[in-house]
Design an enzyme around this catalytic site. Structure first.
Site, PDB file in Angstrom:
ATOM      1  N   GLU A  15       2.558  -4.597  16.185  1.00  0.00           N
ATOM      2  CA  GLU A  15       3.093  -3.340  16.710  1.00  0.00           C
ATOM      3  C   GLU A  15       2.032  -2.294  16.385  1.00  0.00           C
ATOM      4  O   GLU A  15       1.415  -2.345  15.309  1.00  0.00           O
ATOM      5  CB  GLU A  15       4.436  -2.983  16.078  1.00  0.00           C
ATOM      6  CG  GLU A  15       5.511  -4.056  16.234  1.00  0.00           C
ATOM      7  CD  GLU A  15       5.718  -4.512  17.666  1.00  0.00           C
ATOM      8  OE1 GLU A  15       5.795  -3.646  18.561  1.00  0.00           O
ATOM      9  OE2 GLU A  15       5.775  -5.736  17.896  1.00  0.00           O
ATOM     10  N   HIS A 153      10.213  -6.318  20.136  1.00  0.00           N
ATOM     11  CA  HIS A 153       9.263  -5.256  19.763  1.00  0.00           C
ATOM     12  C   HIS A 153       9.209  -5.021  18.261  1.00  0.00           C
ATOM     13  O   HIS A 153       8.900  -3.905  17.821  1.00  0.00           O
ATOM     14  CB  HIS A 153       9.560  -3.957  20.523  1.00  0.00           C
ATOM     15  CG  HIS A 153       9.684  -4.158  22.006  1.00  0.00           C
ATOM     16  ND1 HIS A 153       8.717  -4.801  22.743  1.00  0.00           N
ATOM     17  CD2 HIS A 153      10.677  -3.846  22.877  1.00  0.00           C
ATOM     18  CE1 HIS A 153       9.099  -4.855  24.008  1.00  0.00           C
ATOM     19  NE2 HIS A 153      10.291  -4.290  24.105  1.00  0.00           N
TER      20      HIS A 153
END
Length: 204
Positions: A15, A153
């Site tokens: 990320e 995510h």
DNA sequence: TGCCAGGCCCTCTTTAGGGCCTT
């Protein structure tokens, strides 16, 4: 067993604060799993303090907040540990060119290096699942009915899903294409072949 | 000041443009 089998790799996901390390973006979380002989045997997950505040879009997109990052280790410290986790293994990621850019950038900052080669589940999926509606990670996980925690995510969750996709693709290469126990180099070569040529390898 | 990713891949292509994927 071949020394460089595709079933022994490190699957990773970052990320990040944005799309480009060249524009000053930094990794904010790394997640990875070690696959040995086709089984997940180890996991790595750490937040990475980028040294600046991330914007609201990224906080919303990832669920990672500035308060979570405030006390996280700085990227270079995390990368030093991750180098140990990689060992001598090759690497896999979904859209690997993205993760490779951030890995290389964070490695350069930490003054570390790695030797593994990258393979990309996106490029391979575009060849062996040519009829998929698209080749986003989430779409492929649903298409193949692969295990998912329902979290998207976040680095470790995405790395685990990518690992399941990688293993499923190796299985499908055997079942659909008759390619048994392929080497990492062979899979890498396949993922760069013209799509029509890959389609012609499919068992009728 | 204002701009801003980049690699892959397709096509109405190669003297280019735009969609897909990643955050």
């Amino acid at each position: 067993m071949k020394k460089n089998n595709a079933d022994t790799v490190v699957v990773l996901d970052f990320e990040t604060s944005g799309l480009s390390p060249d524009m000053g973006d930094r990794a904010i979380e790394i997640g990875a799993v070690l696959i040995e002989a086709g089984k997940i045997t180890d996991r790595f997950q750490q937040l990475m303090n980028p040294g600046f505040k991330i914007n609201s879009f990224i906080q919303q997109y990832t669920g990672i907040t500035n308060s979570m990052l405030r006390n996280a280790d700085i990227g270079s410290e995390v990368i030093k540990k991750f180098v140990e986790f990689i060992g001598k293994n090759n690497l896999v990621a979904h859209n690997a060119s993205f993760d490779r850019r951030f890995l290389d950038s964070e490695m350069a900052i930490a003054k570390k290096s790695y030797n593994g080669q990258f393979s990309c589940t996106l490029l391979l999926a575009r060849r062996i699942y040519q009829n998929a509606q698209d080749h986003k990670l989430g779409t492929l996980i649903r298409l193949k009915n692969l295990p998912s925690s329902g979290v998207f995510h976040r680095a470790l969750a995405d790395a685990e899903m990518t690992a399941h996709l990688w293993l499923r693709m190796l299985e499908d290469l055997e079942v659909e294409y008759g390619i048994v126990n392929p080497s990492f180099e062979y899979v890498e070569k396949l993922s760069k072949m013209p799509k029509q040529k890959v389609a012609s390898l499919l068992r009728k």
